[in-house]
Motif scaffolding. Structure first.
Motif, mmCIF file in Angstrom:
data_model
loop_
_atom_site.group_PDB
_atom_site.id
_atom_site.type_symbol
_atom_site.label_atom_id
_atom_site.label_comp_id
_atom_site.label_asym_id
_atom_site.label_seq_id
_atom_site.Cartn_x
_atom_site.Cartn_y
_atom_site.Cartn_z
ATOM 1 N N ILE A 187 0.769 -1.232 -0.087
ATOM 2 C CA ILE A 187 -0.049 0.261 -0.033
ATOM 3 C C ILE A 187 0.936 1.353 0.009
ATOM 4 C CG2 ILE A 187 -1.753 1.198 1.127
ATOM 5 C CD1 ILE A 187 -2.613 -1.580 0.042
ATOM 6 N N CYS A 188 0.539 2.376 -0.963
ATOM 7 C CA CYS A 188 1.206 3.528 -1.183
ATOM 8 C C CYS A 188 0.444 4.687 -0.711
ATOM 9 C CB CYS A 188 1.858 3.461 -2.371
ATOM 10 S SG CYS A 188 2.918 2.014 -3.092
ATOM 11 N N TYR A 189 0.980 5.809 -0.631
ATOM 12 C CA TYR A 189 0.052 6.968 -0.180
ATOM 13 C C TYR A 189 0.503 8.052 -1.061
ATOM 14 C CZ TYR A 189 -2.304 10.698 1.827
ATOM 15 O OH TYR A 189 -3.375 11.632 2.359
ATOM 16 N N ASP A 190 -0.201 8.707 -1.737
ATOM 17 C CA ASP A 190 -0.035 10.160 -2.468
ATOM 18 C C ASP A 190 -0.630 10.944 -1.594
ATOM 19 O OD1 ASP A 190 -0.220 11.990 -4.309
ATOM 20 O OD2 ASP A 190 -0.095 10.798 -5.838
ATOM 21 N N ILE A 191 0.324 12.085 -1.168
ATOM 22 C CA ILE A 191 -0.202 13.179 -0.292
ATOM 23 C C ILE A 191 -1.034 14.268 -0.929
ATOM 24 C CG2 ILE A 191 1.968 14.638 -0.692
ATOM 25 C CD1 ILE A 191 1.791 15.107 2.329
ATOM 26 N N VAL A 192 -0.930 14.341 -2.415
ATOM 27 C CA VAL A 192 -1.541 15.152 -3.137
ATOM 28 C C VAL A 192 -3.065 14.816 -3.513
ATOM 29 C CG1 VAL A 192 -1.929 16.577 -5.500
ATOM 30 C CG2 VAL A 192 0.408 16.179 -4.387
ATOM 31 N N THR A 193 -3.039 13.618 -4.068
ATOM 32 C CA THR A 193 -4.731 13.141 -4.002
ATOM 33 C C THR A 193 -5.234 12.559 -3.020
ATOM 34 O OG1 THR A 193 -3.690 10.685 -4.624
ATOM 35 C CG2 THR A 193 -4.033 12.729 -6.624
ATOM 36 N N GLN A 194 -4.362 12.197 -1.966
ATOM 37 C CA GLN A 194 -4.982 11.742 -0.655
ATOM 38 C C GLN A 194 -5.073 10.166 -0.842
ATOM 39 O OE1 GLN A 194 -7.014 15.612 0.785
ATOM 40 N NE2 GLN A 194 -7.963 13.883 1.390
ATOM 41 N N HIS A 195 -4.775 9.337 -2.106
ATOM 42 C CA HIS A 195 -5.030 8.187 -2.446
ATOM 43 C C HIS A 195 -4.128 7.115 -1.534
ATOM 44 C CE1 HIS A 195 -6.748 9.112 -6.736
ATOM 45 N NE2 HIS A 195 -7.478 9.396 -5.631
ATOM 46 N N MET A 196 -4.702 6.223 -0.959
ATOM 47 C CA MET A 196 -3.856 4.703 -0.827
ATOM 48 C C MET A 196 -4.159 4.018 -1.925
ATOM 49 S SD MET A 196 -5.634 4.297 3.169
ATOM 50 C CE MET A 196 -5.193 2.594 3.327
#
Length: 278
Positions: A187-196
């Motif tokens: 599982i990754c996290y994108d701080i811009v889109t708030q996507h896991m």
């Protein structure tokens, strides 16, 4: 396609969740009873279980006399839920549909999105579309409940360093074929889109311990901060009337924002349809 759209995931969903909820931190204790209490309190005009999955809440309510329909984006999940309902002797309206567009042709006094269903809407635009559509499916004064969780900065920081192949073992269980199967998450996290985002990997073994199958299924979810939910509710014609913290009746004092600091993890939002949108 996302994780729950796959036939093999739907067929094994109940099996691995049973292990997940007995071995992990959040065991979802009393979650079915929690929704039964809500249905008794708010569901006199009919209840709809949105993102019903394989029917954990839907069938529990129906079996106890609650008038309830079920819908899920995943056709495979609906098939499993329908088969379980038939086996239980329940005649229910269970159908695949997108929560941003669904309509059963009737109105409800209670809409339930249990567990992480709302978090599978990957953008604020889709969240708004879903909330506005659900509002139109509710009777005046109707109630919507859904879950989010407080994001943990430490976990986000860790996930930001991951790749979709940074697998860690989550659990093992016996799958629908009667074989031992291990589940690995990356599982990754994108701080811009708030996507896991990332992958679940399922590794199946025979009785000799040999790998006989491996499947990789993608996952995409969006973390939504509590301040966003208050704004989404106002924008889409709802007011927040309660925030429960877990399934045992604990809830925040909405007149004291600092009361939220006593809790962590699961937020169960209770929203009421507003009639005066001025």
């Amino acid at each position: 396609m996302d994780l729950h759209d796959f036939k093999d995931v739907a067929e094994n969903y109940d099996r691995y969740l049973e292990v997940m909820y007995t071995t992990e931190f959040d065991k979802h204790e009393n979650f079915q009873e929690f929704y039964l209490d809500l249905a008794k309190r708010y569901g006199q005009g009919g209840t709809v279980d949105i993102a019903c999955g394989t029917g954990a809440v839907l069938l529990y309510l129906a079996e106890r006399g609650i008038e309830v329909d079920g819908t899920d984006l995943s056709e495979e999940m609906c098939k499993v839920a329908s088969a379980k309902a038939e086996k239980m002797g329940l005649v229910l309206n269970i159908y695949p549909a997108d929560m941003t567009k669904f309509s059963s042709g009737r109105k409800y006094s209670l809409a339930i999105i249990a567990r992480s269903g709302f978090m599978h809407l990957p953008s604020s635009e889709l969240q708004i579309a879903a909330l506005k559509n659900i509002r139109e499916q509710l009777l005046p004064g109707g109630i919507l409940t859904f879950n989010t969780f407080d994001p943990y900065p430490e976990v986000q920081s860790f996930q930001m360093k991951n790749t979709p192949e940074s697998y860690m073992k989550r659990l093992e269980y016996i799958n629908v074929n009667g074989n031992r199967e291990e589940i690995y998450n990356a599982i990754c996290y994108d701080i811009v889109t708030q996507h896991m985002y990332g992958n679940w990997k399922f590794v199946e073994y025979n009785d000799k311990g040999e790998v006989i199958g491996e499947r990789v299924r993608p996952l995409l979810m969006r973390q939504t901060y509590r301040s966003e939910v208050f704004l989404l509710a106002k924008l889409c014609g709802f007011e927040v009337v309660d925030i429960y913290r877990g399934y045992n009746g604990d809830k925040e004092d909405l007149n004291d924002p600092k009361s939220a600091q006593k809790y962590d993890g699961n937020l169960i939002w209770i929203l009421k349809r507003k009639e005066d949108l001025a």
